[in-house]
Every structure is written in structure tokens, then in C-alpha cells.
Design a protein around this motif. Structure first.
Motif, PDB file in Angstrom:
ATOM      1  N   ARG A  11      38.465  40.225  28.795  1.00 30.19           N
ATOM      2  CA  ARG A  11      39.694  39.283  29.876  1.00 30.19           C
ATOM      3  C   ARG A  11      38.519  38.631  30.957  1.00 30.19           C
ATOM      4  O   ARG A  11      37.526  38.885  30.500  1.00 30.19           O
ATOM      5  N   ARG A  28      42.952  40.940  46.298  1.00 31.28           N
ATOM      6  CA  ARG A  28      43.891  41.498  45.899  1.00 31.28           C
ATOM      7  C   ARG A  28      45.035  40.939  45.295  1.00 31.28           C
ATOM      8  O   ARG A  28      46.332  41.138  45.211  1.00 31.28           O
ATOM      9  N   ARG A  31      45.890  41.277  41.946  1.00 36.77           N
ATOM     10  CA  ARG A  31      45.983  42.292  41.049  1.00 36.77           C
ATOM     11  C   ARG A  31      46.533  42.574  39.869  1.00 36.77           C
ATOM     12  O   ARG A  31      46.203  43.403  38.962  1.00 36.77           O
ATOM     13  N   ARG A  32      47.488  42.083  39.777  1.00 36.15           N
ATOM     14  CA  ARG A  32      48.280  41.820  38.013  1.00 36.15           C
ATOM     15  C   ARG A  32      47.884  40.787  37.611  1.00 36.15           C
ATOM     16  O   ARG A  32      48.775  40.647  36.620  1.00 36.15           O
ATOM     17  N   ALA A  33      46.825  40.035  37.699  1.00 38.43           N
ATOM     18  CA  ALA A  33      46.309  39.299  37.043  1.00 38.43           C
ATOM     19  C   ALA A  33      45.368  39.856  35.591  1.00 38.43           C
ATOM     20  O   ALA A  33      45.040  40.836  35.605  1.00 38.43           O
ATOM     21  N   ASP A  34      45.367  39.392  34.243  1.00 36.25           N
ATOM     22  CA  ASP A  34      44.818  39.567  33.337  1.00 36.25           C
ATOM     23  C   ASP A  34      43.616  39.419  33.205  1.00 36.25           C
ATOM     24  O   ASP A  34      42.299  38.479  32.544  1.00 36.25           O
ATOM     25  N   ARG A  75      44.607  51.335  44.818  1.00 38.10           N
ATOM     26  CA  ARG A  75      46.101  50.147  44.405  1.00 38.10           C
ATOM     27  C   ARG A  75      45.906  49.291  43.541  1.00 38.10           C
ATOM     28  O   ARG A  75      46.315  48.918  42.921  1.00 38.10           O
ATOM     29  N   GLN A  76      44.364  49.770  42.519  1.00 39.59           N
ATOM     30  CA  GLN A  76      43.907  48.047  41.586  1.00 39.59           C
ATOM     31  C   GLN A  76      43.061  48.713  40.554  1.00 39.59           C
ATOM     32  O   GLN A  76      41.738  48.948  41.482  1.00 39.59           O
ATOM     33  N   ASN A  78      41.746  47.002  38.553  1.00 38.96           N
ATOM     34  CA  ASN A  78      40.890  46.014  37.448  1.00 38.96           C
ATOM     35  C   ASN A  78      39.977  45.463  38.293  1.00 38.96           C
ATOM     36  O   ASN A  78      39.446  45.007  38.556  1.00 38.96           O
ATOM     37  N   ARG A 334      45.191  32.391  37.913  1.00 41.35           N
ATOM     38  CA  ARG A 334      46.355  32.771  37.428  1.00 41.35           C
ATOM     39  C   ARG A 334      46.528  31.864  36.639  1.00 41.35           C
ATOM     40  O   ARG A 334      46.605  32.004  35.456  1.00 41.35           O
TER      41      ARG A 334
END
Length: 429
Positions: A11, A28, A31-34, A75-76, A78, A334
């Protein structure tokens, strides 16, 4: 030579250097990125700098305004944290080197290191003045203050004690106001043996007014509030030299030596000297030059955000520009991962306004789309916003309790103190 790999494999690797407002916001926002993120900071904690003066004046614990950076993984997953100081950037091989030799590879690098105290080449300032930019400095001010007061209570009946604050921006005004209130409200109870009229709080400003970025009406209110608290305000006054026992100033072409037991430096900031070793272009104040997307000029995959960066339209060195620039960079990363970076429009700053407090129930607020506010309502908004911006519920709760006990209950004179080192006799003034 050590090497730190990303959290996973295959990644994109994002390295964020600096765990302040900008750095943590960038982490933060991804957080949801690859991606796999490595957060690097020389400290293991984030410091909420707007409330450092409350630690320096014994209203808050240092733990109230610091947050453990490794807690970001709560909460993260990655992200990983590496404690270290950036020494160099190998742009060709896309890796950063930390002091001690550890290297961290990156595909995207976000420089969010903030800035440091600017002494403007003033003789003696770096040696004898105490800045107020780090937790350790706030504690140094607090401990020296109480050490001086303990000595003064025993040996100072026939002397004067002065604390000089250099710089009438928000930090200087807030610090001077808090020190004056401590002298006026707390010392008659906690130090009855000291004649409080012998303790002087002097605020020195080179320009003709305090709080330059604010509207004239708000600046006028701040001057009046400082005078009401007995702050000795020296405007149009330049600091020529800082000495071990005072500060030499110049006003209207005449020099004067102001004896002082402590000089607090709040006059400005500049980029860290080490930035010049990172192979990045620098502009005014040593700040890293960036384009309208916060991309470092001429470098692929490298961004700079917050106070350390300067773009085509320079922004104030406040929390909001750091936060907003971090979100923009995360959005661009992103989009780049999806192969559509051109879909991201150039950054546009939203000015939400700014505030400053002078003391209990006294503040000014210049909030966008709202009337200019002064007094209790401005102070209430200032308090609520600063508590809300703190990281972590525990910090918010502790700060709310400590500030409430200081400002809402008149019978409380408890100061949050640490060591009170023996002081040499304070300077006469």
C-alpha cells in the motif's frame, strides 16, 4: 542504520512529520484511505499551544494540554508512531532519515513540523529570555515564578520584582493578563507578606498597539483591560538587549534598563534552522514554499502544511490554516491514489476568525459573519472553543474543571505548582 517499514505491505506509504494541529489532522483525514501512515515527532505527545500560558501561570496541569500521540491508534490502525527528529530527506529514493540513522520510506511526505521562537538577533535574548512555545518552557516559567515569589516573601521586603513579557500578540497579552490577575487576586491571600505593588508585570511591544491583527475597537478594549489589571504597557518600545537581570529597551530614541527577575519572550516565530538541511525551497522566515495545493515547490509527492509552509497567498500562523491545509492534502492524496488528482480544486482558506483573552470574563472575539465581541460573552466563547479543541475527553474534562475552579469560584486560590527552585535575589526595579 535502522529502518522503519510501513504498517502493511503493498500500500502507499505516507510519512507525516509533526504531531501538531496539521500533522494529526492529516493522519486522521487518511483514516479510511488505502495507505499506511508513519507519524514522526520528536516528542511522544501533542501540545495544545494556545493554553500553554495557563500552565505557565499555574492554572492548568501540563497533562491537561498534552495528548499521547500513540493514542491515535485507538481509532485508527493504519498508523504507527515513531519518536524521532527529522535530519534529512532523500528525495531521489523517497525516504527520510532521522537523527540516529533510522530511515523511513515514503510515497507521500507531509512536513508539518511547525515553527520555533524567533529572537530576531536580539543580543542576550536566546540566552536569558524564556520563550513560551513548548511544555518544558511553560513549566520553567511557572517554577521560576514561584521560586522567585518564595524568595521575595522572605528577602524582598525592600526590593521590586518585575516580570517582563516581550511581544503583545495573543500569547504576550494573555500571559501578561494572567500574571497580573494572579498578582491582584491570588497573592493577597497566598503571599500576604509581599506588598503586591512591588511586583510589576511589564508588556513590551515594538509596534504602536497590542494584538495587531484585530480590529481597532477590539485592540482598544484589550489595552483598557490590561490597564485595568495594572499591566505596565510599553508600546513603541524596542528591546535592544536581554540581560541576566533585566532588559534594555528603547523608546523615542532613549534607552532604559528595566530590571527584571524574568523575561518571557513572545515576540514571534520562525522556521527551525534544520529545515535548511531537508533539501526544500525556503521563503520568508525560512518557511517552506508551496503551491496552491500545499505541494512543496519542485518536489513530487512532498507537501508542507501549517506554520512551516508559505504559499502564494500567505496565511496567518494559526490553528485553522494548519487544520484546513491538512484536510486538503489528505483529499489530494486520496484523489491521487484513485488516479484523479486533477479533480481536486486549488485550496481555498475559510477564515473563521480569531480570539484572545485578557483574563477572567474578559476577551475579544473577531468571528467571521458575527459582530465583534468583547467582555464576558467573548470570554465564554473563547473558553468553550478552546476546551472543545483539546484532544481527548479526559483533557477536556480536566481543563474544564481546573479553569472553572480558577475563574468561577472566587474563594479558590489554589495554584498548580511543581518545583520551586531557590532563586538568586531578584532584580531591583
Amino acid at each position: 542504520m535502522g529502518k522503519v517499514s510501513g504498517v502493511g505491505r503493498g500500500r502507499a506509504r505516507v510519512v507525516v512529520v509533526g504531531g501538531g494541529f496539521g500533522g494529526l489532522t492529516a493522519v486522521r483525514a487518511l483514516r479510511r484511505a488505502d495507505v499506511d501512515i508513519t507519524l514522526v515527532d520528536r516528542h511522544t505527545y501533542n501540545t495544545f499551544q494556545p493554553l500553554l500560558y495557563q500552565v505557565a501561570t499555574a492554572a492548568l496541569n501540563p497533562g491537561d494540554i498534552t495528548w499521547f500521540l500513540r493514542a491515535v491508534r485507538g481509532r485508527q490502525d493504519n498508523v504507527r508512531f515513531v519518536k524521532g527528529t527529522l535530519a534529512a530527506v532523500d528525495h531521489g529514493n523517497r525516504r527520510v532519515r532521522l537523527e540516529g540513522g533510522t530511515t523511513v520510506p515514503y510515497d507521500y511526505l507531509v512536513l508539518a513540523t511547525g515553527v520555533t521562537t524567533n529572537f530576531f538577533g536580539t543580543p542576550g535574548a536566546e540566552e536569558f529570555a524564556v520563550p513560551l512555545y513548548k511544555r518544558s518552557q511553560a513549566l520553567q516559567i511557572r517554577d521560576r515564578l514561584f521560586g522567585s515569589l518564595e524568595d521575595f516573601a522572605v528577602n524582598g521586603q525592600h526590593r521590586e520584582l518585575r516580570i517582563a513579557v516581550v511581544g503583545a500578540g495573543a500569547t504576550g497579552v494573555e500571559t501578561a493578563g494572567a500574571l497580573a490577575e494572579f498578582r491582584n487576586n491570588d497573592m493577597p491571600v497566598t503571599y500576604p507578606e509581599i506588598d503586591r505593588s512591588r511586583l510589576h508585570v511589564t508588556l513590551i511591544e515594538r509596534s504602536s498597539d497590542v494584538l495587531g491583527p484585530f480590529h481597532e475597537k477590539l485592540r482598544g478594549y484589550a489595552r483598557t483591560a490590561l490597564a485595568k489589571r495594572g499591566v505596565d504597557l510599553r508600546l513603541d518600545t524596542a528591546v535592544r538587549e536581554v540581560l541576566a537581570d533585566g532588559v534594555r529597551v528603547e523608546h523615542d530614541g532613549e534607552e532604559e534598563l528595566l530590571p527584571a527577575g524574568m523575561v518571557i519572550w513572545a515576540a514571534g516565530v520562525t522556521a527551525h534552522r534544520c529545515v535548511s538541511t531537508w533539501g526544500v525551497p525556503q521563503g520568508r522566515g525560512g518557511r517552506i514554499t508551496v503551491d496552491e495545493h500545499w505541494r512543496v515547490t519542485g518536489l513530487e509527492g512532498v507537501f508542507a502544511i501549517g506554520d512551516v509552509a508559505i504559499g502564494p497567498d500567505p496565511l496567518p500562523q494559526l490553528a485553522q490554516p494548519a487544520i484546513q491545509s491538512a484536510r486538503h492534502v489528505a483529499k489530494l492524496v486520496r484523489a491521487d491514489l484513485r488516479g484523479r488528482p486533477d479533480r481536486v480544486k486549488p485550496f481555498t482558506y475559510t477564515d473563521k476568525g480569531t480570539m484572545a483573552t485578557i483574563g477572567k470574563a474578559s476577551a475579544i472575539a473577531q468571528i467571521t459573519h458575527f459582530p465583534r465581541l468583547t467582555g464576558f460573552l467573548a470570554w465564554l466563547i473563547w473558553s468553550a472553543l478552546h476546551i472543545a479543541l483539546l484532544l481527548g475527553y479526559r483533557n477536556r474534562f480536566a481543563t474544564m474543571i481546573n479553569l472553572s475552579s480558577k475563574y468561577l469560584f472566587s474563594g479558590s486560590h489554589n495554584a498548580i505548582v511543581g518545583e520551586t527552585p531557590d532563586q538568586s535575589p531578584a532584580a531591583s526595579g
